[in-house]
Design a protein around this motif. Structure first.
Motif, PDB file in Angstrom:
ATOM      1  N   VAL A   1       2.060   8.118  -3.874  1.00 53.81           N
ATOM      2  CA  VAL A   1       2.955   8.359  -5.006  1.00 53.81           C
ATOM      3  C   VAL A   1       4.188   7.502  -4.767  1.00 53.81           C
ATOM      4  O   VAL A   1       4.708   7.455  -3.657  1.00 53.81           O
ATOM      5  CB  VAL A   1       3.411   9.833  -5.093  1.00 53.81           C
ATOM      6  N   GLY A   2       4.659   6.810  -5.798  1.00 54.69           N
ATOM      7  CA  GLY A   2       5.863   6.012  -5.620  1.00 54.69           C
ATOM      8  C   GLY A   2       6.411   5.494  -6.931  1.00 54.69           C
ATOM      9  O   GLY A   2       5.919   5.830  -8.012  1.00 54.69           O
ATOM     10  N   PHE A   3       7.452   4.701  -6.802  1.00 56.59           N
ATOM     11  CA  PHE A   3       8.098   4.072  -7.949  1.00 56.59           C
ATOM     12  C   PHE A   3       8.200   2.579  -7.700  1.00 56.59           C
ATOM     13  O   PHE A   3       8.444   2.136  -6.573  1.00 56.59           O
ATOM     14  CB  PHE A   3       9.516   4.629  -8.160  1.00 56.59           C
ATOM     15  N   GLU A   4       7.985   1.814  -8.743  1.00 52.48           N
ATOM     16  CA  GLU A   4       8.272   0.381  -8.766  1.00 52.48           C
ATOM     17  C   GLU A   4       9.272   0.203  -9.892  1.00 52.48           C
ATOM     18  O   GLU A   4       8.900   0.226 -11.063  1.00 52.48           O
ATOM     19  CB  GLU A   4       7.007  -0.434  -8.994  1.00 52.48           C
ATOM     20  N   GLY A   5      10.550   0.106  -9.544  1.00 53.46           N
ATOM     21  CA  GLY A   5      11.594   0.115 -10.565  1.00 53.46           C
ATOM     22  C   GLY A   5      11.626   1.482 -11.212  1.00 53.46           C
ATOM     23  O   GLY A   5      11.705   2.501 -10.522  1.00 53.46           O
ATOM     24  N   ASP A   6      11.503   1.534 -12.545  1.00 53.30           N
ATOM     25  CA  ASP A   6      11.494   2.830 -13.235  1.00 53.30           C
ATOM     26  C   ASP A   6      10.080   3.311 -13.554  1.00 53.30           C
ATOM     27  O   ASP A   6       9.891   4.264 -14.297  1.00 53.30           O
ATOM     28  CB  ASP A   6      12.335   2.758 -14.511  1.00 53.30           C
ATOM     29  N   GLU A   7       9.075   2.633 -12.990  1.00 57.52           N
ATOM     30  CA  GLU A   7       7.688   3.024 -13.246  1.00 57.52           C
ATOM     31  C   GLU A   7       7.137   3.862 -12.095  1.00 57.52           C
ATOM     32  O   GLU A   7       7.165   3.451 -10.937  1.00 57.52           O
ATOM     33  CB  GLU A   7       6.812   1.785 -13.441  1.00 57.52           C
TER      34      GLU A   7
ATOM     35  N   SER B   1      -0.135  11.375 -21.668  1.00 58.12           N
ATOM     36  CA  SER B   1       1.197  11.919 -21.895  1.00 58.12           C
ATOM     37  C   SER B   1       1.281  13.237 -21.140  1.00 58.12           C
ATOM     38  O   SER B   1       0.349  14.043 -21.182  1.00 58.12           O
ATOM     39  CB  SER B   1       1.427  12.150 -23.388  1.00 58.12           C
ATOM     40  N   ALA B   2       2.392  13.458 -20.426  1.00 55.58           N
ATOM     41  CA  ALA B   2       2.562  14.675 -19.642  1.00 55.58           C
ATOM     42  C   ALA B   2       3.877  15.349 -20.013  1.00 55.58           C
ATOM     43  O   ALA B   2       4.889  14.678 -20.203  1.00 55.58           O
ATOM     44  CB  ALA B   2       2.539  14.345 -18.152  1.00 55.58           C
ATOM     45  N   VAL B   3       3.837  16.662 -20.117  1.00 61.06           N
ATOM     46  CA  VAL B   3       5.036  17.454 -20.391  1.00 61.06           C
ATOM     47  C   VAL B   3       5.194  18.470 -19.269  1.00 61.06           C
ATOM     48  O   VAL B   3       4.201  18.902 -18.672  1.00 61.06           O
ATOM     49  CB  VAL B   3       4.962  18.171 -21.763  1.00 61.06           C
TER      50      VAL B   3
ATOM     51  N   ARG C   1       5.384  20.885 -11.950  1.00 64.24           N
ATOM     52  CA  ARG C   1       4.039  20.778 -12.529  1.00 64.24           C
ATOM     53  C   ARG C   1       4.115  20.181 -13.923  1.00 64.24           C
ATOM     54  O   ARG C   1       5.039  20.459 -14.684  1.00 64.24           O
ATOM     55  CB  ARG C   1       3.374  22.137 -12.591  1.00 64.24           C
ATOM     56  N   TRP C   2       3.095  19.400 -14.254  1.00 61.79           N
ATOM     57  CA  TRP C   2       3.027  18.710 -15.542  1.00 61.79           C
ATOM     58  C   TRP C   2       1.677  18.976 -16.192  1.00 61.79           C
ATOM     59  O   TRP C   2       0.636  18.864 -15.547  1.00 61.79           O
ATOM     60  CB  TRP C   2       3.202  17.210 -15.327  1.00 61.79           C
ATOM     61  N   ASP C   3       1.706  19.324 -17.478  1.00 58.69           N
ATOM     62  CA  ASP C   3       0.492  19.446 -18.289  1.00 58.69           C
ATOM     63  C   ASP C   3       0.234  18.083 -18.922  1.00 58.69           C
ATOM     64  O   ASP C   3       1.116  17.513 -19.557  1.00 58.69           O
ATOM     65  CB  ASP C   3       0.667  20.501 -19.377  1.00 58.69           C
ATOM     66  N   VAL C   4      -0.967  17.591 -18.756  1.00 57.09           N
ATOM     67  CA  VAL C   4      -1.291  16.213 -19.138  1.00 57.09           C
ATOM     68  C   VAL C   4      -2.377  16.191 -20.204  1.00 57.09           C
ATOM     69  O   VAL C   4      -3.342  16.946 -20.129  1.00 57.09           O
ATOM     70  CB  VAL C   4      -1.783  15.417 -17.900  1.00 57.09           C
ATOM     71  N   THR C   5      -2.222  15.306 -21.178  1.00 59.45           N
ATOM     72  CA  THR C   5      -3.265  15.014 -22.154  1.00 59.45           C
ATOM     73  C   THR C   5      -3.625  13.544 -22.007  1.00 59.45           C
ATOM     74  O   THR C   5      -2.762  12.674 -22.114  1.00 59.45           O
ATOM     75  CB  THR C   5      -2.790  15.288 -23.599  1.00 59.45           C
ATOM     76  N   VAL C   6      -4.896  13.286 -21.723  1.00 65.33           N
ATOM     77  CA  VAL C   6      -5.389  11.914 -21.565  1.00 65.33           C
ATOM     78  C   VAL C   6      -6.158  11.542 -22.825  1.00 65.33           C
ATOM     79  O   VAL C   6      -7.008  12.303 -23.287  1.00 65.33           O
ATOM     80  CB  VAL C   6      -6.299  11.784 -20.326  1.00 65.33           C
ATOM     81  N   GLN C   7      -5.836  10.389 -23.395  1.00 68.05           N
ATOM     82  CA  GLN C   7      -6.489   9.906 -24.612  1.00 68.05           C
ATOM     83  C   GLN C   7      -7.702   9.058 -24.240  1.00 68.05           C
ATOM     84  O   GLN C   7      -7.628   7.837 -24.194  1.00 68.05           O
ATOM     85  CB  GLN C   7      -5.512   9.068 -25.450  1.00 68.05           C
ATOM     86  N   GLY C   8      -8.815   9.715 -23.930  1.00 68.14           N
ATOM     87  CA  GLY C   8     -10.033   8.986 -23.595  1.00 68.14           C
ATOM     88  C   GLY C   8     -10.570   8.234 -24.797  1.00 68.14           C
ATOM     89  O   GLY C   8     -10.191   8.511 -25.940  1.00 68.14           O
TER      90      GLY C   8
ATOM     91  N   ILE D   1       6.333  12.251 -19.303  1.00 71.75           N
ATOM     92  CA  ILE D   1       5.831  11.071 -18.597  1.00 71.75           C
ATOM     93  C   ILE D   1       4.795  10.441 -19.510  1.00 71.75           C
ATOM     94  O   ILE D   1       3.800  11.078 -19.870  1.00 71.75           O
ATOM     95  CB  ILE D   1       5.219  11.418 -17.225  1.00 71.75           C
ATOM     96  N   GLU D   2       5.033   9.212 -19.920  1.00 73.98           N
ATOM     97  CA  GLU D   2       4.104   8.466 -20.780  1.00 73.98           C
ATOM     98  C   GLU D   2       3.535   7.326 -19.954  1.00 73.98           C
ATOM     99  O   GLU D   2       4.287   6.618 -19.275  1.00 73.98           O
ATOM    100  CB  GLU D   2       4.844   7.889 -21.998  1.00 73.98           C
ATOM    101  N   GLY D   3       2.216   7.154 -20.003  1.00 74.05           N
ATOM    102  CA  GLY D   3       1.659   6.089 -19.188  1.00 74.05           C
ATOM    103  C   GLY D   3       0.213   5.780 -19.471  1.00 74.05           C
ATOM    104  O   GLY D   3      -0.323   6.105 -20.537  1.00 74.05           O
TER     105      GLY D   3
END
Length: 135
Positions: free
Chosen positions: A50-56, A98-100, A8-15, A83-85
């Motif tokens: 859900v997937g990966f494209e390279g390291d993304e 950003s997710a921790v 599980r990840w806690d996420v903060t979205v910068q709206g 996880i930064e995205g």
């Protein structure tokens, strides 16, 4: 790579107007990664992809109560245990998240509850509409 994001990840979205909390969870079962998501509103729901494209990392899911034209889309990279995205907001803008890793919450016997906290002041003056212009 899936095992590195499992959990599980806690996420903060910068709206653009304000930041908000979100939550997601990934499970790696024999190399197949699945996920669940809770956004700014609504309930937990499965990710469609859900997937990966390279390291993304990327994932998408249909909107529940969000005012999106299409799927909610997230993409990000694992950076120093986070996880930064980016994701797309309701107006089509790319915004940061950003997710921790979420802390482990264990069950405890013998919990003693305190006094209830009133979240609603009789007239709702302390609440703010997300869409003041209506739906």
């Amino acid at each position: 790579m899936g095992f590195m994001i499992s959990g599980r990840w806690d996420v903060t979205v910068q709206g653009l107007r304000r930041e908000y909390a979100s939550w997601f969870e990934f499970t790696d079962e024999g190399g197949t990664i699945t996920g669940s998501f809770v956004g700014i509103e609504g309930s937990v729901r499965p990710m469609a992809e859900v997937g990966f494209e390279g390291d993304e990392l990327f994932f998408r899911l249909p909107p529940q109560y969000e005012k999106h034209e299409g799927d909610l889309v997230f993409r990000g990279r694992l950076v120093d245990g986070r996880i930064e995205g980016e994701t797309i907001d309701e107006d089509g803008n790319w915004i940061r998240f950003s997710a921790v890793p979420a802390p482990s919450l264990s069950y405890k016997d013998g919990v003693e509850w305190g006094e209830p906290v009133n979240l609603i002041q009789g007239d709702l003056d302390n609440w703010e509409l997300r869409y003041p212009e209506g739906t």
